[in-house]
Design a protein around this motif. Structure first.
Motif, PDB file in Angstrom:
ATOM      1  N   PRO A 255      -0.173   5.454  -6.132  1.00 38.83           N
ATOM      2  CA  PRO A 255       1.065   6.191  -6.527  1.00 38.83           C
ATOM      3  C   PRO A 255       2.086   5.161  -6.186  1.00 38.83           C
ATOM      4  CG  PRO A 255       0.217   7.308  -4.653  1.00 38.83           C
ATOM      5  CD  PRO A 255      -0.871   6.124  -5.318  1.00 38.83           C
ATOM      6  N   ASN A 256       3.210   4.902  -6.861  1.00 39.81           N
ATOM      7  CA  ASN A 256       4.424   4.188  -6.279  1.00 39.81           C
ATOM      8  C   ASN A 256       5.656   4.707  -7.233  1.00 39.81           C
ATOM      9  OD1 ASN A 256       5.867   2.190  -5.195  1.00 39.81           O
ATOM     10  ND2 ASN A 256       5.169   0.537  -6.636  1.00 39.81           N
ATOM     11  N   PRO A 257       6.325   5.257  -6.474  1.00 41.73           N
ATOM     12  CA  PRO A 257       6.501   5.457  -4.830  1.00 41.73           C
ATOM     13  C   PRO A 257       5.253   6.361  -4.444  1.00 41.73           C
ATOM     14  CG  PRO A 257       8.350   6.854  -5.888  1.00 41.73           C
ATOM     15  CD  PRO A 257       7.650   6.025  -7.031  1.00 41.73           C
ATOM     16  N   TYR A 258       4.874   6.176  -3.234  1.00 43.87           N
ATOM     17  CA  TYR A 258       3.947   6.800  -2.396  1.00 43.87           C
ATOM     18  C   TYR A 258       4.839   7.851  -1.753  1.00 43.87           C
ATOM     19  CZ  TYR A 258       0.776   8.804   0.849  1.00 43.87           C
ATOM     20  OH  TYR A 258      -0.110   9.738   1.919  1.00 43.87           O
ATOM     21  N   ARG A 259       4.421   9.378  -1.850  1.00 43.97           N
ATOM     22  CA  ARG A 259       4.796  10.136  -1.140  1.00 43.97           C
ATOM     23  C   ARG A 259       3.979  11.101  -0.098  1.00 43.97           C
ATOM     24  NH1 ARG A 259       7.619  10.182  -6.107  1.00 43.97           N
ATOM     25  NH2 ARG A 259       9.672  10.274  -6.007  1.00 43.97           N
ATOM     26  N   GLY A 260       4.034  11.437   0.943  1.00 46.86           N
ATOM     27  CA  GLY A 260       3.158  12.077   1.752  1.00 46.86           C
ATOM     28  C   GLY A 260       2.215  12.890   1.133  1.00 46.86           C
ATOM     29  N   ILE A 261       2.665  13.552   0.111  1.00 44.15           N
ATOM     30  CA  ILE A 261       1.789  14.651  -0.538  1.00 44.15           C
ATOM     31  C   ILE A 261       1.265  14.107  -1.925  1.00 44.15           C
ATOM     32  CG2 ILE A 261       2.982  16.453   0.471  1.00 44.15           C
ATOM     33  CD1 ILE A 261       4.492  16.988  -2.362  1.00 44.15           C
ATOM     34  N   SER A 262       1.346  12.745  -1.969  1.00 40.52           N
ATOM     35  CA  SER A 262       0.879  12.030  -3.420  1.00 40.52           C
ATOM     36  C   SER A 262      -0.584  12.398  -3.408  1.00 40.52           C
ATOM     37  CB  SER A 262       1.350  10.632  -3.654  1.00 40.52           C
ATOM     38  OG  SER A 262       2.612  10.667  -3.629  1.00 40.52           O
ATOM     39  N   THR A 263      -1.564  12.119  -2.424  1.00 38.62           N
ATOM     40  CA  THR A 263      -3.077  12.204  -2.481  1.00 38.62           C
ATOM     41  C   THR A 263      -3.420  12.892  -1.321  1.00 38.62           C
ATOM     42  OG1 THR A 263      -2.993   9.894  -1.614  1.00 38.62           O
ATOM     43  CG2 THR A 263      -3.070  10.047  -3.892  1.00 38.62           C
ATOM     44  N   ALA A 264      -4.655  12.949  -1.211  1.00 38.72           N
ATOM     45  CA  ALA A 264      -5.429  13.782   0.094  1.00 38.72           C
ATOM     46  C   ALA A 264      -5.302  12.855   0.959  1.00 38.72           C
ATOM     47  CB  ALA A 264      -6.544  14.427  -0.745  1.00 38.72           C
ATOM     48  N   LEU A 265      -5.836  11.589   0.646  1.00 36.63           N
ATOM     49  CA  LEU A 265      -5.821  10.519   1.754  1.00 36.63           C
ATOM     50  C   LEU A 265      -4.597   9.622   1.500  1.00 36.63           C
ATOM     51  CD1 LEU A 265      -9.636   9.479   1.331  1.00 36.63           C
ATOM     52  CD2 LEU A 265      -8.494  11.083   3.072  1.00 36.63           C
ATOM     53  N   PRO A 266      -3.923   9.030   2.751  1.00 32.65           N
ATOM     54  CA  PRO A 266      -2.987   8.394   2.496  1.00 32.65           C
ATOM     55  C   PRO A 266      -3.502   6.909   2.119  1.00 32.65           C
ATOM     56  CG  PRO A 266      -3.531   8.602   4.896  1.00 32.65           C
ATOM     57  CD  PRO A 266      -4.499   9.597   4.096  1.00 32.65           C
ATOM     58  N   ARG A 267      -2.955   6.629   1.059  1.00 32.41           N
ATOM     59  CA  ARG A 267      -3.490   5.078   0.281  1.00 32.41           C
ATOM     60  C   ARG A 267      -2.626   4.982  -0.901  1.00 32.41           C
ATOM     61  NH1 ARG A 267      -9.673   5.789  -1.156  1.00 32.41           N
ATOM     62  NH2 ARG A 267      -9.690   6.050   0.994  1.00 32.41           N
ATOM     63  N   VAL A 268      -2.640   3.626  -1.029  1.00 36.95           N
ATOM     64  CA  VAL A 268      -2.149   2.829  -2.389  1.00 36.95           C
ATOM     65  C   VAL A 268      -3.121   2.306  -2.999  1.00 36.95           C
ATOM     66  CG1 VAL A 268      -0.347   1.431  -3.232  1.00 36.95           C
ATOM     67  CG2 VAL A 268       0.417   3.088  -1.519  1.00 36.95           C
ATOM     68  N   THR A 269      -3.415   2.159  -4.362  1.00 33.39           N
ATOM     69  CA  THR A 269      -4.459   1.591  -4.772  1.00 33.39           C
ATOM     70  C   THR A 269      -3.790   0.485  -5.839  1.00 33.39           C
ATOM     71  OG1 THR A 269      -5.700   3.463  -4.876  1.00 33.39           O
ATOM     72  CG2 THR A 269      -6.383   1.856  -6.522  1.00 33.39           C
ATOM     73  N   PHE A 270      -4.276  -0.570  -5.634  1.00 30.03           N
ATOM     74  CA  PHE A 270      -4.269  -1.928  -6.552  1.00 30.03           C
ATOM     75  C   PHE A 270      -5.142  -1.774  -7.494  1.00 30.03           C
ATOM     76  CE2 PHE A 270      -2.123  -2.636  -2.744  1.00 30.03           C
ATOM     77  CZ  PHE A 270      -0.914  -3.577  -3.015  1.00 30.03           C
ATOM     78  N   THR A 271      -5.104  -1.835  -8.848  1.00 28.74           N
ATOM     79  CA  THR A 271      -5.878  -1.829  -9.700  1.00 28.74           C
ATOM     80  C   THR A 271      -5.678  -3.001 -10.855  1.00 28.74           C
ATOM     81  OG1 THR A 271      -7.131  -0.516 -11.496  1.00 28.74           O
ATOM     82  CG2 THR A 271      -4.636  -0.512 -11.308  1.00 28.74           C
ATOM     83  N   ASN A 272      -6.654  -3.181 -11.879  1.00 27.21           N
ATOM     84  CA  ASN A 272      -6.739  -4.275 -12.639  1.00 27.21           C
ATOM     85  C   ASN A 272      -6.756  -5.706 -12.046  1.00 27.21           C
ATOM     86  OD1 ASN A 272      -6.696  -2.915 -14.906  1.00 27.21           O
ATOM     87  ND2 ASN A 272      -4.810  -2.882 -15.518  1.00 27.21           N
ATOM     88  N   LEU A 273      -7.466  -5.710 -10.728  1.00 25.54           N
ATOM     89  CA  LEU A 273      -7.812  -6.996 -10.065  1.00 25.54           C
ATOM     90  C   LEU A 273      -8.848  -7.630 -10.251  1.00 25.54           C
ATOM     91  CD1 LEU A 273      -7.172  -5.308  -6.396  1.00 25.54           C
ATOM     92  CD2 LEU A 273      -5.574  -6.465  -7.999  1.00 25.54           C
ATOM     93  N   PRO A 274      -8.907  -8.982 -10.465  1.00 24.20           N
ATOM     94  CA  PRO A 274      -9.902  -9.962 -10.801  1.00 24.20           C
ATOM     95  C   PRO A 274     -10.947  -9.938  -9.631  1.00 24.20           C
ATOM     96  CG  PRO A 274      -7.864 -11.163 -10.898  1.00 24.20           C
ATOM     97  CD  PRO A 274      -7.582  -9.879 -10.386  1.00 24.20           C
ATOM     98  N   PRO A 275     -12.206 -10.485  -9.761  1.00 25.55           N
ATOM     99  CA  PRO A 275     -12.947 -10.431  -8.427  1.00 25.55           C
ATOM    100  C   PRO A 275     -12.670 -10.963  -7.259  1.00 25.55           C
ATOM    101  CG  PRO A 275     -14.092 -11.101 -10.506  1.00 25.55           C
ATOM    102  CD  PRO A 275     -12.545 -11.147 -10.807  1.00 25.55           C
ATOM    103  N   GLN A 276     -11.823 -12.042  -7.223  1.00 20.16           N
ATOM    104  CA  GLN A 276     -11.523 -12.470  -5.921  1.00 20.16           C
ATOM    105  C   GLN A 276     -10.082 -12.573  -5.892  1.00 20.16           C
ATOM    106  OE1 GLN A 276     -13.541 -16.201  -6.121  1.00 20.16           O
ATOM    107  NE2 GLN A 276     -15.169 -15.474  -5.009  1.00 20.16           N
ATOM    108  N   VAL A 277      -9.417 -11.615  -4.857  1.00 21.20           N
ATOM    109  CA  VAL A 277      -8.085 -11.602  -4.740  1.00 21.20           C
ATOM    110  C   VAL A 277      -7.567 -11.800  -3.300  1.00 21.20           C
ATOM    111  CG1 VAL A 277      -7.395 -10.871  -6.989  1.00 21.20           C
ATOM    112  CG2 VAL A 277      -7.811  -9.361  -4.829  1.00 21.20           C
TER     113      VAL A 277
END
Length: 614
Positions: free
Chosen positions: A532-554
């Motif tokens: 989530p962006n922006p990330y808020r303290g209650i956005s997810t059960a675990l504190p994390r931000v996910t990068f998606t649509n990534l190639p195999p090596q980044v």
């Protein structure tokens, strides 16, 4: 154990120009990039041949070797996956005429690396009672035999000795953490080597082996802050006297001199530099002049020169990045060249090389006057004078650069789904459907980025980056499905009609297709999304931000708005996502605020921002 190899081409950091100073002639380039803090560096011939190399240890648990091939750096991994490598030293640690690389490790072990002409092997020289913070090789007993000395977090200094096997014993036991150790002739004119340890609490201690045992000499310096670095040698140009140099946590450098009878009061030769994490003595400019070099936590490298009666003010020779500089070494690191360079390890994951570029001399032409000729008999004097001079002016450039970039990419696509079925009815009915879905997922993204960094290089060098970023994302997933059905129907009719009867069956066909769209593999970083962006303290059960649509090596680098590196994330797998756990590189939670991310991979790089609201 697998040892990997790759090549580093030297990205040019630049000619750092400081108006009115010779610092403009230092060129900074990258030797290696290893994804975490470079904590230690050494220069030597670790392979028992004539090949000079640079050795470094970093926080991602590995030690590395870099060999210059004439155009780029070849990189070799020496270690297995252990823990932080706080120190490296190169020398004849076993006293058999063969060089080895010794590495001080956070897992309490001292590791030995030996190259047999084909590959590197690893041996544990021994385990101490705490994290080993520093290592050096030297003739501590003054008997011509090399031994290895290692200081640890609990305050002990251990001596390691090879005799058909490694053994070690604690020769110093104190409670203050050891930051650095050194062996050398610190007492001018004495002729003996001494052991020095720099500690937490601002203490420097000296020890001497008397032929039977080690003993403290009683000499000690209490600096203003923790002692982080020590250098022993003749750093005063034109003098053969040896001195002891000490860098502390208050940004001060002290020079200590033994006059043959006693230690004189310590002389402060530099102050206000921030924590001095590394010191080295050497001819860094290859001009025959020995100088003192200091690496500091404030991301600058300083050069000090003895002027004959006093030390010069510290000359800032460059800041490669706004991150801590942990270590410095001077030596001929480039194989095939006798020239010295200055090597610096940084918290931005890079190992740097500083190279002095000799200035072009300024020539002032001198023209002789008109000649006087006294003829004897009949003389016709003729004088032709053509003075030739090549003049190269000395220029001190001052540059102010303002860069503004506005980028607005827009992508729009429309999906069309057209199923087609072909039916050939005959006497018996058989229905077969072949469905081949093709899905194309397209995003419409409008990104507006306005970046206006302004840097004015005026000593001291203080970069002031300013970022203004506006990000608007509109995501419209659209699927393009091509459905083709081939249906063969055979109708069997009883009773059999007479030959003259014409039967035209009209089939009723009900077809149900379940289509599960399959995402095509990501081939570049242009489609990267963050949520989530922006990330808020209650956005997810675990504190994390996910990068998606990534190639195999980044590789993903995350910076705060001051330009300081917060976290490095590496992905090398078939998946299309990676997660930031919202912690910095030291395991602490990242504070609320705006962060800049740079995703590097196939197809170039993508930049954006992440907002944390805790």
């Amino acid at each position: 154990m697998n040892f990997s190899r790759k090549f580093f081409f030297m990205p040019l950091i630049g000619l750092l120009a400081f108006p009115g100073s010779s610092a403009a002639l230092w060129q900074i380039t990258t030797v290696g990039d290893e994804s975490d803090d470079f904590l230690s560096v050494a220069v030597g011939q670790g392979r028992n041949n004539t090949i000079n190399a640079v050795y470094g240890g970093n926080k991602n648990n590995f030690a590395y070797e870099y060999i210059w091939n004439g155009g780029s750096w070849n990189r070799f991994v020496l270690t297995g996956n252990h823990d932080d490598i706080f120190g490296v030293a190169v020398g004849d640690a076993r006293n058999n005429g063969e060089s080895r690389v010794m590495a001080a490790c956070k897992d309490n072990d001292l590791y030995e690396y030996f190259h047999n002409g084909t590959s590197w092997s690893e041996t544990s020289a021994g385990t101490t009672n705490d994290e080993i913070k520093a290592v050096t090789i030297g003739n501590g007993w003054n008997d011509g035999v090399q031994r290895v000395y290692a200081g640890n977090k609990s305050g002990a200094v251990d001596e390691f000795f090879w005799s058909s096997g490694w053994s070690h014993t604690s020769i110093v036991t104190m409670t203050d953490e050891v930051h650095t150790v050194a062996v050398g002739p610190g007492r001018n004119g004495d002729g003996d080597n001494y052991l020095y340890s720099g500690r937490k609490g601002g203490m420097l201690r000296e020890y001497h082996y008397n032929g039977l045992s080690w003993a403290a000499t009683g000499m000690s310096i209490n600096c203003g802050g923790d002692v982080w670095s020590i250098a022993v040698g003749a750093a005063q140009e034109g003098s053969a006297n040896t001195y002891l140099y000490v860098g502390d946590a208050d940004g001060e450098i002290y020079e200590q001199y033994y006059n043959g009878t006693s230690w004189e009061a310590a002389t402060m030769i530099a102050s206000g530099l921030d924590r001095v994490l590394g010191l080295a003595i050497g001819d860094g400019r290859n001009d025959g002049v020995t100088r003192l070099y200091a690496a500091t936590r404030a991301d600058h490298v300083y050069e000090l020169t003895w002027l004959g009666a006093a030390w010069s003010a510290p000359l800032d020779i460059g800041s490669p990045s706004p991150n801590d500089l942990f270590t410095v070494a001077v030596g001929a690191g480039r194989n095939g060249s006798a020239e010295n360079q200055v090597y610096v390890g940084s918290a931005d994951t890079l190992l740097y090389e500083y190279k002095w570029l000799s200035p072009t001399p300024t020539i002032t032409p001198t023209v002789a006057g008109t000649p006087t000729v006294t003829p004897t008999a009949t003389v016709t004097p003729t004088a032709t004078m053509t003075p030739t001079a090549t003049v190269t002016p000395t220029v001190t450039p001052t540059a102010t650069v303002t860069l503004t970039a506005t980028v607005t990419p827009t992508v729009t696509s429309t999906a069309t789904m057209t199923p087609t079925a072909t039916v050939t009815p005959t006497a018996s009915v058989t229905l077969t459907a072949t469905v081949t879905p093709t899905v194309t997922q397209t995003y419409t993204i409008t990104l507006t980025s306005t970046i206006t960094p302004t840097r004015t290089h005026t000593p001291p060098y203080t970069p002031t980056p300013t970022f203004t970023i506006t990000l608007t994302s509109t995501i419209t997933p659209t699927y393009t499905v091509s459905l083709t059905s081939t249906i063969t129907q055979t109708a069997t009719i009883s009773p059999t009609p007479p030959p003259t009867r014409t039967v035209t069956p009209t089939p009723t066909i009900t077809q149900t297709s379940t289509i599960s769209p399959t995402h095509l593999p990501v081939t570049d970083v242009s489609q990267v999304l963050v949520y989530p962006n922006p990330y808020r303290g209650i956005s997810t059960a675990l504190p994390r931000v996910t990068f998606t649509n990534l190639p195999p090596q980044v590789k993903i680098r995350i910076y705060d708005l001051t330009g300081k590196l917060v976290r490095v994330i590496k992905k090398d797998d078939p998946g299309t996502s990676a997660v930031w756990d919202l912690q910095n590189r030291r395991g602490a939670n990242a504070a609320s605020g705006t962060y800049i991310y740079i995703v590097e991979g196939q197809g170039g790089e993508k930049r954006g921002k992440i907002v944390l609201l805790r």
